[in-house]
Design a protein around this motif. Structure first.
Motif, PDB file in Angstrom:
ATOM      1  N   GLY A   1       0.845  -1.118   0.028  1.00 55.81           N
ATOM      2  CA  GLY A   1       0.014   0.114  -0.015  1.00 55.81           C
ATOM      3  C   GLY A   1       0.853   1.164   0.009  1.00 55.81           C
ATOM      4  O   GLY A   1       2.009   1.294   0.056  1.00 55.81           O
ATOM      5  N   CYS A   2       0.308   2.420  -0.333  1.00 57.39           N
ATOM      6  CA  CYS A   2       1.073   3.703  -0.323  1.00 57.39           C
ATOM      7  C   CYS A   2      -0.001   4.627  -0.277  1.00 57.39           C
ATOM      8  O   CYS A   2      -1.037   4.724  -0.550  1.00 57.39           O
ATOM      9  N   VAL A   3       0.636   5.878   0.037  1.00 59.02           N
ATOM     10  CA  VAL A   3       0.117   7.206   0.088  1.00 59.02           C
ATOM     11  C   VAL A   3       1.244   8.078   0.004  1.00 59.02           C
ATOM     12  O   VAL A   3       2.148   7.952   0.251  1.00 59.02           O
ATOM     13  N   ARG A   4       0.518   9.547  -0.476  1.00 55.96           N
ATOM     14  CA  ARG A   4       1.557  10.470  -0.595  1.00 55.96           C
ATOM     15  C   ARG A   4       0.867  11.901   0.037  1.00 55.96           C
ATOM     16  O   ARG A   4      -0.363  12.104   0.115  1.00 55.96           O
ATOM     17  N   LEU A   5       1.759  12.815   0.260  1.00 55.55           N
ATOM     18  CA  LEU A   5       1.432  14.103   0.927  1.00 55.55           C
ATOM     19  C   LEU A   5       1.970  15.161  -0.146  1.00 55.55           C
ATOM     20  O   LEU A   5       3.007  15.316  -0.040  1.00 55.55           O
ATOM     21  N   VAL A   6       1.094  15.723  -0.820  1.00 55.58           N
ATOM     22  CA  VAL A   6       1.566  16.882  -1.812  1.00 55.58           C
ATOM     23  C   VAL A   6       1.902  18.065  -0.885  1.00 55.58           C
ATOM     24  O   VAL A   6       0.834  18.612  -0.419  1.00 55.58           O
ATOM     25  N   LEU A   7       3.083  18.801  -1.085  1.00 51.92           N
ATOM     26  CA  LEU A   7       3.335  19.835  -0.419  1.00 51.92           C
ATOM     27  C   LEU A   7       3.161  21.172  -1.253  1.00 51.92           C
ATOM     28  O   LEU A   7       3.251  21.036  -2.204  1.00 51.92           O
ATOM     29  N   PRO A   8       2.925  22.186  -0.580  1.00 52.25           N
ATOM     30  CA  PRO A   8       3.037  23.566  -1.238  1.00 52.25           C
ATOM     31  C   PRO A   8       4.286  23.823  -1.694  1.00 52.25           C
ATOM     32  O   PRO A   8       5.342  23.406  -1.159  1.00 52.25           O
ATOM     33  N   GLN A   9       4.533  24.927  -2.678  1.00 47.92           N
ATOM     34  CA  GLN A   9       5.943  25.247  -2.924  1.00 47.92           C
ATOM     35  C   GLN A   9       6.048  26.536  -2.538  1.00 47.92           C
ATOM     36  O   GLN A   9       5.356  27.630  -3.054  1.00 47.92           O
ATOM     37  N   VAL A  10       6.446  26.791  -1.309  1.00 47.25           N
ATOM     38  CA  VAL A  10       6.807  28.126  -0.390  1.00 47.25           C
ATOM     39  C   VAL A  10       7.452  29.021  -1.464  1.00 47.25           C
ATOM     40  O   VAL A  10       8.608  28.582  -2.006  1.00 47.25           O
ATOM     41  N   GLY A  11       6.993  30.028  -1.740  1.00 43.27           N
ATOM     42  CA  GLY A  11       7.861  31.128  -2.498  1.00 43.27           C
ATOM     43  C   GLY A  11       7.031  31.150  -4.075  1.00 43.27           C
ATOM     44  O   GLY A  11       7.553  32.035  -4.818  1.00 43.27           O
ATOM     45  N   HIS A  12       6.248  30.195  -4.279  1.00 42.10           N
ATOM     46  CA  HIS A  12       5.583  30.270  -5.505  1.00 42.10           C
ATOM     47  C   HIS A  12       4.000  30.203  -5.466  1.00 42.10           C
ATOM     48  O   HIS A  12       3.319  29.082  -5.435  1.00 42.10           O
ATOM     49  N   PRO A  13       3.611  31.243  -5.430  1.00 46.82           N
ATOM     50  CA  PRO A  13       2.162  31.455  -4.975  1.00 46.82           C
ATOM     51  C   PRO A  13       1.345  31.045  -6.192  1.00 46.82           C
ATOM     52  O   PRO A  13      -0.343  30.906  -5.937  1.00 46.82           O
ATOM     53  N   ASP A  14       1.661  30.816  -7.180  1.00 47.05           N
ATOM     54  CA  ASP A  14       1.069  30.251  -8.376  1.00 47.05           C
ATOM     55  C   ASP A  14       0.690  28.816  -8.428  1.00 47.05           C
ATOM     56  O   ASP A  14      -0.024  28.161  -9.230  1.00 47.05           O
ATOM     57  N   HIS A  15       1.482  28.144  -7.458  1.00 49.46           N
ATOM     58  CA  HIS A  15       1.524  26.799  -7.455  1.00 49.46           C
ATOM     59  C   HIS A  15       0.259  26.317  -6.898  1.00 49.46           C
ATOM     60  O   HIS A  15      -0.332  26.954  -5.943  1.00 49.46           O
TER      61      HIS A  15
END
Length: 277
Positions: free
Chosen positions: A86-100
């Protein structure tokens, strides 16, 4: 009456031993190396591409996308076979890239409620999105689960000799991702999932809150938010030994994978979080 009482007592004994049973058969492993990340991508390819047909099959046998490089990945291993299941992921914000944007913003677009996701919290690196939960087919027990990448049902789980079996695999992944989030100072997590699945997560103490209208996305899905520490603190009392067991394993792997200065930075993040709460 006696039989009913006997089954209830057996169920209670099983719940009290959840952590021991889990540790005997399963282990949550943060994917802290490229090889481990590929193991997660292989599971995703098996489930999302080969079984469900949601993504195209490829020769590499890896299901990948643009969010993988900026994500934390987690695996569940079957101890006896040493197989990742089994697997799972946590997608992180790209700090310093407000358009992300998070995947949930791409899928839900204009259906999210105002204020979600929290852009200021994202800029501080305190948010993440849960995605790509998947369990290999032979560990999704029931026929009606084979059309879903993961299933959790605390009320109508499969039975052995009249007793319901606890859903160790999805719950283990759920707790593992919470501990990874806590370790890295993530306070808020978003999730796009089936309303019924959200209800079952909430029974564990998840308290998922809807943050948008339901959409059609590989079935009916709705976006939710959960507060990491609130979930860990408000979990069912019978689940807490299991949570402690998984937290210990996850923390051990993550701490060993960090350099001394990275460990210091994680300590500072946790300290700031405790001061704020």
């Amino acid at each position: 009456m006696a039989t009913s009482l006997s089954l209830k007592m057996a169920r209670l004994r099983e719940m009290l031993q959840l952590h021991k049973h889990f540790h005997t058969y399963f282990k949550v492993i943060p994917a802290v190396t490229p090889d481990l990340v590929r193991e997660a991508q292989r599971i995703r390819h098996s489930v999302y591409c080969e079984e469900l047909g949601w993504e195209p099959v490829n020769e590499e046998g890896l299901e990948q996308d643009s969010y993988d490089e900026n994500a934390l990945h987690c695996l569940l291993m079957a101890v006896r076979s040493q197989r990742y299941i089994g697997c799972v992921r946590l997608v992180l914000p790209q700090v310093g890239h407000p358009d992300h944007i998070f995947p949930i913003q791409e899928s839900c677009r204009d259906t999210l409620y105002a204020g979600y996701p929290d852009l200021e919290a994202s800029e501080r690196g305190e948010t993440a999105e849960v995605s790509r939960l998947a369990i290999v087919a032979d560990y999704r027990r029931r026929k009606n689960e084979l059309s879903k990448p993961i299933s959790i049902d605390l009320q109508e789980d499969a039975t052995i000799q009249g007793r319901r079996r606890f859903p160790y695999i999805p719950v283990g992944l759920y707790i593992g991702m919470l501990e990874m989030a806590s370790f890295y100072g993530i306070k808020t997590m978003y999730m796009l999932t089936e309303p019924l699945l959200a209800t079952h997560f909430s029974r564990l103490g998840g308290n998922l809150k809807p943050i948008g209208d339901a959409i059609e996305h590989r079935g009916r899905r709705r976006p939710y938010v959960m507060e990491v520490e609130e979930v860990l603190k408000s979990a069912n009392l019978l689940l807490r030994p299991l949570i402690w067991t998984i937290r210990r394993d996850v923390n051990s792997v993550l701490s060993d994978s960090l350099c001394p200065w990275e460990i210091e930075e994680q300590f500072k993040k946790k300290w700031r979080h405790r001061e704020a709460t």
